[in-house]
Write a protein that holds these residues in place. Structure first.
Motif, PDB file in Angstrom:
ATOM      1  N   ALA A   4      14.101  38.515  45.411  1.00 21.24           N
ATOM      2  CA  ALA A   4      13.063  38.556  44.382  1.00 21.24           C
ATOM      3  C   ALA A   4      12.048  39.654  44.696  1.00 21.24           C
ATOM      4  O   ALA A   4      11.634  40.406  43.804  1.00 21.24           O
ATOM      5  CB  ALA A   4      12.368  37.210  44.262  1.00 21.24           C
ATOM      6  N   ALA A   5      11.657  39.773  45.948  1.00 16.79           N
ATOM      7  CA  ALA A   5      10.699  40.802  46.344  1.00 16.79           C
ATOM      8  C   ALA A   5      11.307  42.194  46.182  1.00 16.79           C
ATOM      9  O   ALA A   5      10.627  43.129  45.742  1.00 16.79           O
ATOM     10  CB  ALA A   5      10.254  40.586  47.789  1.00 16.79           C
ATOM     11  N   GLU A   6      12.573  42.325  46.519  1.00 16.20           N
ATOM     12  CA  GLU A   6      13.245  43.627  46.381  1.00 16.20           C
ATOM     13  C   GLU A   6      13.378  44.011  44.914  1.00 16.20           C
ATOM     14  O   GLU A   6      13.162  45.165  44.540  1.00 16.20           O
ATOM     15  CB  GLU A   6      14.612  43.587  47.057  1.00 16.20           C
ATOM     16  N   ARG A   7      13.719  43.042  44.045  1.00 17.41           N
ATOM     17  CA  ARG A   7      13.783  43.321  42.605  1.00 17.41           C
ATOM     18  C   ARG A   7      12.421  43.757  42.076  1.00 17.41           C
ATOM     19  O   ARG A   7      12.336  44.693  41.287  1.00 17.41           O
ATOM     20  CB  ARG A   7      14.259  42.085  41.843  1.00 17.41           C
ATOM     21  N   ALA A   8      11.372  43.083  42.519  1.00 17.20           N
ATOM     22  CA  ALA A   8      10.017  43.427  42.082  1.00 17.20           C
ATOM     23  C   ALA A   8       9.669  44.844  42.529  1.00 17.20           C
ATOM     24  O   ALA A   8       9.079  45.618  41.766  1.00 17.20           O
ATOM     25  CB  ALA A   8       9.010  42.418  42.627  1.00 17.20           C
ATOM     26  N   ARG A   9      10.028  45.190  43.755  1.00 12.20           N
ATOM     27  CA  ARG A   9       9.740  46.526  44.271  1.00 12.20           C
ATOM     28  C   ARG A   9      10.490  47.581  43.468  1.00 12.20           C
ATOM     29  O   ARG A   9       9.927  48.614  43.085  1.00 12.20           O
ATOM     30  CB  ARG A   9      10.123  46.626  45.757  1.00 12.20           C
ATOM     31  N   LEU A  10      11.770  47.335  43.192  1.00 17.73           N
ATOM     32  CA  LEU A  10      12.560  48.294  42.426  1.00 17.73           C
ATOM     33  C   LEU A  10      12.030  48.445  41.006  1.00 17.73           C
ATOM     34  O   LEU A  10      11.959  49.559  40.482  1.00 17.73           O
ATOM     35  CB  LEU A  10      14.033  47.869  42.401  1.00 17.73           C
ATOM     36  N   ASN A  11      11.647  47.340  40.384  1.00 14.86           N
ATOM     37  CA  ASN A  11      11.072  47.411  39.039  1.00 14.86           C
ATOM     38  C   ASN A  11       9.776  48.205  39.026  1.00 14.86           C
ATOM     39  O   ASN A  11       9.516  48.982  38.109  1.00 14.86           O
ATOM     40  CB  ASN A  11      10.851  46.012  38.459  1.00 14.86           C
ATOM     41  N   LYS A  12       8.971  48.023  40.057  1.00 11.31           N
ATOM     42  CA  LYS A  12       7.710  48.756  40.162  1.00 11.31           C
ATOM     43  C   LYS A  12       7.982  50.258  40.298  1.00 11.31           C
ATOM     44  O   LYS A  12       7.325  51.082  39.666  1.00 11.31           O
ATOM     45  CB  LYS A  12       6.904  48.244  41.360  1.00 11.31           C
TER      46      LYS A  12
END
Length: 67
Positions: A4-12
C-alpha cells in the motif's frame, strides 16, 4: 514490502510527473514564451519531456506489477 505504501509512493511520483509534463506543454504551447525564452531553455524543455514520458511508463508498469 508494504504494498500500500509503495502504491501510494508510485502514484505520488506519477502525479508529479504529470504536473511537470503539463507545465512543459503549457510553456512550449505559449507563443509568447517561445518567442522570448533563450534557446537553451527551449532545448532543455524539449529534451526533458521524453525522459518524463519514459519515467511515467516505467512507474506505470511498476504500479501494475503491484496490483
Amino acid at each position: 514490502i508494504d504494498f500500500a505504501a509503495e502504491r501510494a509512493r508510485l502514484n505520488k511520483e506519477l502525479e508529479k510527473i504529470a504536473k511537470d509534463m503539463a507545465g512543459i506543454d503549457a510553456r512550449l504551447n505559449n507563443p509568447s514564451f517561445v518567442a522570448k525564452a533563450p534557446p537553451e531553455v527551449l532545448d532543455e524543455s524539449r529534451e526533458r519531456k521524453p525522459g518524463l514520458q519514459a519515467m511515467k511508463a516505467k512507474l506505470g508498469e511498476a504500479l501494475k506489477r503491484l496490483a
